[in-house]
Structure formats: structure tokens, C-alpha cells
Design a protein around this motif. Sequence first.
Motif, mmCIF file in Angstrom:
data_model
loop_
_atom_site.group_PDB
_atom_site.id
_atom_site.type_symbol
_atom_site.label_atom_id
_atom_site.label_comp_id
_atom_site.label_asym_id
_atom_site.label_seq_id
_atom_site.Cartn_x
_atom_site.Cartn_y
_atom_site.Cartn_z
ATOM 1 N N THR A 70 69.129 11.249 54.209
ATOM 2 C CA THR A 70 68.038 11.600 55.118
ATOM 3 C C THR A 70 67.032 12.520 54.445
ATOM 4 O O THR A 70 67.412 13.499 53.802
ATOM 5 N N THR A 71 65.766 12.202 54.644
ATOM 6 C CA THR A 71 64.661 13.045 54.199
ATOM 7 C C THR A 71 64.004 13.650 55.431
ATOM 8 O O THR A 71 63.686 12.930 56.383
ATOM 9 N N LEU A 72 63.795 14.953 55.416
ATOM 10 C CA LEU A 72 63.111 15.651 56.501
ATOM 11 C C LEU A 72 61.612 15.637 56.214
ATOM 12 O O LEU A 72 61.175 16.015 55.126
ATOM 13 N N VAL A 73 60.829 15.201 57.208
ATOM 14 C CA VAL A 73 59.374 15.193 57.098
ATOM 15 C C VAL A 73 58.832 16.148 58.154
ATOM 16 O O VAL A 73 59.048 15.936 59.354
ATOM 17 N N THR A 74 58.143 17.184 57.706
ATOM 18 C CA THR A 74 57.595 18.177 58.639
ATOM 19 C C THR A 74 56.075 18.066 58.759
ATOM 20 O O THR A 74 55.490 18.694 59.627
ATOM 21 N N GLY A 75 55.458 17.260 57.909
ATOM 22 C CA GLY A 75 54.009 17.106 57.921
ATOM 23 C C GLY A 75 53.553 15.990 58.840
ATOM 24 O O GLY A 75 54.264 15.581 59.768
ATOM 25 N N ASP A 76 52.393 15.453 58.546
ATOM 26 C CA ASP A 76 51.767 14.423 59.364
ATOM 27 C C ASP A 76 52.591 13.131 59.352
ATOM 28 O O ASP A 76 52.736 12.481 58.312
ATOM 29 N N ALA A 77 53.117 12.775 60.515
ATOM 30 C CA ALA A 77 53.997 11.607 60.628
ATOM 31 C C ALA A 77 53.267 10.313 60.310
ATOM 32 O O ALA A 77 53.776 9.461 59.580
ATOM 33 N N ALA A 78 52.067 10.150 60.865
ATOM 34 C CA ALA A 78 51.334 8.901 60.665
ATOM 35 C C ALA A 78 51.054 8.663 59.179
ATOM 36 O O ALA A 78 51.214 7.546 58.677
ATOM 37 N N SER A 79 50.662 9.692 58.468
ATOM 38 C CA SER A 79 50.379 9.549 57.036
ATOM 39 C C SER A 79 51.623 9.148 56.262
ATOM 40 O O SER A 79 51.574 8.293 55.375
ATOM 41 N N GLU A 80 52.760 9.761 56.606
ATOM 42 C CA GLU A 80 54.003 9.439 55.906
ATOM 43 C C GLU A 80 54.448 8.013 56.207
ATOM 44 O O GLU A 80 54.897 7.293 55.317
ATOM 45 N N VAL A 81 54.304 7.572 57.444
ATOM 46 C CA VAL A 81 54.691 6.203 57.791
ATOM 47 C C VAL A 81 53.753 5.209 57.105
ATOM 48 O O VAL A 81 54.205 4.175 56.601
ATOM 49 N N GLU A 82 52.472 5.502 57.040
ATOM 50 C CA GLU A 82 51.552 4.638 56.296
ATOM 51 C C GLU A 82 51.967 4.543 54.834
ATOM 52 O O GLU A 82 51.936 3.465 54.236
ATOM 53 N N ARG A 83 52.377 5.672 54.239
ATOM 54 C CA ARG A 83 52.835 5.681 52.846
ATOM 55 C C ARG A 83 54.084 4.814 52.691
ATOM 56 O O ARG A 83 54.183 3.997 51.765
ATOM 57 N N LEU A 84 55.041 4.959 53.610
ATOM 58 C CA LEU A 84 56.282 4.174 53.545
ATOM 59 C C LEU A 84 56.004 2.685 53.698
ATOM 60 O O LEU A 84 56.613 1.858 53.026
ATOM 61 N N LYS A 85 55.090 2.327 54.596
ATOM 62 C CA LYS A 85 54.751 0.918 54.794
ATOM 63 C C LYS A 85 54.159 0.302 53.529
ATOM 64 O O LYS A 85 54.351 -0.879 53.271
ATOM 65 N N ALA A 86 53.467 1.092 52.746
ATOM 66 C CA ALA A 86 52.809 0.592 51.538
ATOM 67 C C ALA A 86 53.777 0.411 50.371
ATOM 68 O O ALA A 86 53.455 -0.279 49.403
ATOM 69 N N LEU A 87 54.965 1.001 50.450
ATOM 70 C CA LEU A 87 55.950 0.877 49.374
ATOM 71 C C LEU A 87 56.634 -0.484 49.425
ATOM 72 O O LEU A 87 56.713 -1.120 50.475
ATOM 73 N N ASP A 88 57.190 -0.918 48.297
ATOM 74 C CA ASP A 88 58.015 -2.117 48.278
ATOM 75 C C ASP A 88 59.306 -1.826 49.032
ATOM 76 O O ASP A 88 59.816 -0.701 49.009
ATOM 77 N N GLY A 89 59.833 -2.836 49.674
ATOM 78 C CA GLY A 89 61.110 -2.672 50.353
ATOM 79 C C GLY A 89 61.216 -3.541 51.575
ATOM 80 O O GLY A 89 60.360 -4.391 51.846
#
Length: 182
Positions: A91-110
Motif C-alpha cells: 500500500t502507498t499512502l497518497v496525501t496530496g491531490d487525488a485526481a492528479s495521482e489517479v490521472e498519473r496512475l491511469k497513464a502508466l502501463d498496467g
Amino acid sequence: MRKVIMWDMVSVDGFFEAPGHDIEWFVFEDELAAYIGETQLEADTLLFGRVTYEMMAGYWPSAEGDIATFMNGVEKFVFSRTLTSADWAGTTLVTGDAASEVERLKALDGGTIFVFGSADFASELIEKGLVDEYRLGINPVLLGEGMPLFKPGLKRTKLKLTHTRPLTSGVVILHYQPEADA
């Protein structure tokens, strides 16, 4: 681009929790377990808000079986402004902007990214247009009160039904995709 799928069990009257975070009313049986086994293969990342994360992290590490193996082995992200650590393995804890992090994750391969529970967190993703599919397990129960899955104030979104799967228990699994604005 990876897909974000919001997957939740919900009562006929739209609640995903009864008062007190009670989810004992979920119908869970072999047919649903088989569906979960089939569909979890496409996911390699899970997203949670704090409350759902704490509930899941309190249960899955000591559970056994195929679903537990998946839950404990998959990459997880918890989005919280109050947690200081996330100790569940992977598990990774994200305390910053959720939308930005989810956009980043969506852009990754996987693989696919699943969001379980987490109505407040999911509401933010819905508002930002980051949910690509909704999967709802409609349980044959009226709760009368509890935590609604969809928060008031969301903009109207037309959905396209892409899959239905009725189970002999009375649970009906529905898959919806948001339709593009006309």
C-alpha cells in the motif's frame, strides 16, 4: 490508458453501508466469488479512501483463499488527509491531490484499476470524469438508511449498460459506462 472501474455492492435503495459501517447484509456466495475471481484477473491496482482502507486492512491480511491472496498481493493506494502511514503490504499512502495521482496512475502501463467502497473518494473521481466504468452488485435488500453510494450534487451522467449478470442469490451485477456528452 488504463481504466478505472468503481465496483461496489449496493442495496436496492442505493446504500453501500448500513449505519455503523455495517456491510453484513452483503450477499456473498459461491457464484459471486466466481465472478470476483474472473474479474479480478484484469486488475493490478486498487484504490481506497481512508475508511474503506481501514476496514479492508483490518480484514484481508488474516483472511485466506483466492480473494485474500489477490487483495494482499495487489498494489494498493489509500487516499487520505489524516492517515500518517499505511501498513497493509503493497500500500502507498497518497496525501496530496487525488485526481492528479489517479490521472498519473491511469497513464502508466498496467492492468485495470479498481475502486472499492470509498464513496467520498469515488465521488471526487466521478466529478473529475476519472471513472471509466461502474460495476454494481445490486443486493436484494432495502436498508432504509445508511451511506449512499452516490453523493448528492453529482452532475447528471448518462450511462450505457454493457453487461448484466443475475445470480441465483438475487444479486444482479450491472456494468455501466459513462456516455460521452452529446
